[in-house]
Design a protein around this motif. Sequence first.
Motif, short mmCIF file in Angstrom:
data_model
loop_
_atom_site.label_atom_id
_atom_site.label_comp_id
_atom_site.label_asym_id
_atom_site.label_seq_id
_atom_site.Cartn_x
_atom_site.Cartn_y
_atom_site.Cartn_z
N ILE A 1 -3.07 -17.66 14.12
CA ILE A 1 -2.47 -16.69 13.21
C ILE A 1 -1.00 -16.54 13.57
CG2 ILE A 1 -2.53 -14.31 12.39
CD1 ILE A 1 -5.51 -14.28 13.17
N SER A 2 -0.14 -17.14 12.76
CA SER A 2 1.29 -17.11 13.04
C SER A 2 1.95 -15.89 12.42
CB SER A 2 1.96 -18.38 12.49
OG SER A 2 1.98 -18.35 11.07
N ALA A 3 3.19 -15.65 12.82
CA ALA A 3 3.95 -14.50 12.30
C ALA A 3 4.33 -14.69 10.84
CB ALA A 3 5.20 -14.28 13.14
N THR A 4 4.28 -15.91 10.33
CA THR A 4 4.65 -16.17 8.94
C THR A 4 3.44 -16.41 8.04
OG1 THR A 4 4.89 -18.55 9.38
CG2 THR A 4 6.86 -17.17 9.62
N LEU A 5 2.23 -16.16 8.56
CA LEU A 5 1.02 -16.38 7.77
C LEU A 5 0.81 -15.24 6.77
CD1 LEU A 5 -1.55 -18.20 7.44
CD2 LEU A 5 -2.70 -16.57 8.95
N VAL A 6 0.51 -15.61 5.54
CA VAL A 6 0.27 -14.66 4.46
C VAL A 6 -1.08 -14.99 3.83
CG1 VAL A 6 1.07 -13.86 2.19
CG2 VAL A 6 2.74 -14.43 3.97
N ARG A 7 -1.88 -13.94 3.55
CA ARG A 7 -3.20 -14.14 2.94
C ARG A 7 -3.22 -13.53 1.54
NH1 ARG A 7 -8.17 -10.84 5.14
NH2 ARG A 7 -7.43 -9.44 3.49
N LEU A 8 -3.75 -14.28 0.59
CA LEU A 8 -3.88 -13.81 -0.78
C LEU A 8 -5.34 -13.62 -1.15
CD1 LEU A 8 -1.49 -16.30 -2.65
CD2 LEU A 8 -0.90 -14.10 -1.66
N SER A 9 -5.63 -12.49 -1.79
CA SER A 9 -6.92 -12.27 -2.43
C SER A 9 -6.63 -12.26 -3.92
CB SER A 9 -7.54 -10.94 -1.99
OG SER A 9 -8.70 -10.66 -2.76
N VAL A 10 -7.10 -13.28 -4.62
CA VAL A 10 -6.71 -13.49 -6.01
C VAL A 10 -7.67 -12.77 -6.94
CG1 VAL A 10 -6.21 -15.21 -7.77
CG2 VAL A 10 -5.73 -15.72 -5.36
N GLY A 11 -7.10 -12.01 -7.85
CA GLY A 11 -7.90 -11.21 -8.77
C GLY A 11 -8.13 -11.89 -10.11
N ILE A 12 -8.35 -11.07 -11.14
CA ILE A 12 -8.72 -11.59 -12.46
C ILE A 12 -7.58 -11.46 -13.46
CG2 ILE A 12 -11.16 -11.10 -12.06
CD1 ILE A 12 -10.85 -8.69 -13.96
N GLU A 13 -6.36 -11.16 -13.00
CA GLU A 13 -5.23 -11.07 -13.91
C GLU A 13 -4.96 -12.43 -14.56
OE1 GLU A 13 -4.27 -8.44 -10.24
OE2 GLU A 13 -5.10 -10.44 -10.62
N GLU A 14 -4.10 -12.43 -15.56
CA GLU A 14 -3.67 -13.69 -16.17
C GLU A 14 -2.92 -14.51 -15.12
OE1 GLU A 14 -2.85 -16.92 -18.00
OE2 GLU A 14 -4.17 -15.42 -18.95
N CYS A 15 -3.35 -15.74 -14.93
CA CYS A 15 -2.82 -16.56 -13.84
C CYS A 15 -1.33 -16.83 -13.98
CB CYS A 15 -3.59 -17.87 -13.76
SG CYS A 15 -3.23 -18.80 -12.25
N THR A 16 -0.84 -16.99 -15.21
CA THR A 16 0.59 -17.25 -15.39
C THR A 16 1.43 -16.08 -14.88
OG1 THR A 16 0.43 -16.43 -17.67
CG2 THR A 16 0.27 -18.82 -17.33
N ASP A 17 0.92 -14.87 -15.02
CA ASP A 17 1.63 -13.71 -14.49
C ASP A 17 1.64 -13.71 -12.96
OD1 ASP A 17 2.25 -12.69 -17.00
OD2 ASP A 17 0.41 -11.49 -17.11
N LEU A 18 0.53 -14.13 -12.37
CA LEU A 18 0.46 -14.17 -10.91
C LEU A 18 1.40 -15.22 -10.35
CD1 LEU A 18 -3.41 -13.82 -10.37
CD2 LEU A 18 -1.66 -12.04 -10.16
N VAL A 19 1.44 -16.38 -10.98
CA VAL A 19 2.34 -17.43 -10.52
C VAL A 19 3.80 -16.99 -10.70
CG1 VAL A 19 3.14 -19.79 -10.97
CG2 VAL A 19 0.69 -19.29 -10.90
N ALA A 20 4.10 -16.34 -11.82
CA ALA A 20 5.46 -15.84 -12.04
C ALA A 20 5.83 -14.80 -10.98
CB ALA A 20 5.56 -15.23 -13.44
N ASP A 21 4.86 -13.99 -10.58
CA ASP A 21 5.10 -12.98 -9.55
C ASP A 21 5.46 -13.63 -8.21
OD1 ASP A 21 5.22 -10.22 -8.93
OD2 ASP A 21 3.25 -10.31 -7.98
N LEU A 22 4.69 -14.64 -7.83
CA LEU A 22 4.97 -15.36 -6.59
C LEU A 22 6.31 -16.09 -6.68
CD1 LEU A 22 1.41 -16.81 -5.90
CD2 LEU A 22 2.56 -15.05 -4.55
#
Length: 390
Positions: free
Chosen positions: A356-377
């Motif tokens: 587990i590094s200091a730059t590790l990020v974990r995502l729990s992906v929901g049911i939103e529209e995927c294009t919005d999630l990708v745009a957010d990232l």
Amino acid sequence: MTKRHPATVVARAGIAEDPTFGAVTPPIYLTSTYELNAFRQPGPYDYSRSNNPTRDVLGDALAELEGGAKAIVTNTGMSACLLALQLLKPEDTLVFPHDCYGGSYRLFINLAQRKQAFKIQIINFQDDNWPTQVHAAKPAMIWLETPSNPLLQITDIRAVCQLASVIGAKVVVDNTFLSPVLQQPLALGADIVVHSTTKFINGHSDIIGGALITKDLAVGDELKWWGNCLGLTGGALDAYLTLRGLRTLNLRMQKQQENTASIVSFLAAHPLVAKVFYPGLPSHPGHAIAKAQQNGFGAICSFELNAPSDYLHDFFAGLSYFTLAQSLGGTESLICHPASMTHASMDAAAQQRAGISATLVRLSVGIEECTDLVADLTHAFEQVTLRLAK
């Protein structure tokens, strides 16, 4: 009747089974106690810590989903873990993985060191010589978490269970990350499955709960006794809400996995991502095993930011749809920093050992529209790029 499909189990759990008024959905029994039929003639229910009809409907559904003999619904996921450990004695050894959930790690370490409840041996199940290490430890119980939290490492459940049968150890599998619709450890040889029902099983981030399912009825009866004795059982309202969430588990998991696959592809191609952790990737070292023992690759992924850790502030500040919070498995997308959040109970050496590094990020992906999630990232990565350019 033939074995029911998981989708049918979750949709029909408790439906049209009310013997009193014929309610289609199972009623919620908020009562703490129950009237005896007569002096020294208790009915099937006497006190809700011991038994509750609403909790039993949920437990029966989870037992059927996991293919188990008995389920005990607990008040938290950690209560389910603690309940399983009641099978151990002070002279017994518990083997558990080096990269397990931080709360489980804290529980195991402190029960062993501060309470002398049992002995422990930490093993990396990704090492080729893990069978030799397990055999040498002579454990009474082997604890598995696959996929692991937060690096999504895969352990071959069937192989571990085959070894456990030789050395006389019980195998407990934390199945929280996948839920019973994507993995059934009991069918692979495990003895006990534990869940934080807070996560995918409930799926709405509005309860705290857990569950333990046993393959053997006698073991289940013993653990039910301990659950009542220690006061670990869940409340009726939480059971009712969990049962309601359970009905859409298959549908939610389908959408969440679709979204996750798209996000993983996006992350894998991004220059600010050093590494992606997701068993659905053919390059993942556990991909073949995951494909063989799972019915899907899940809705959790992790990645390492290809920038110094202090740039994480800019990244998280640039998000709108991924909420920075602990937990996972809800309909909403969450993001967390394991080193300072879910695994903060591990010291620096334990985090390093777990990868587990200091730059590790974990995502729990929901049911939103995927294009919005990708745009957010994308926007969040842009904030890091802007700072790097200064």
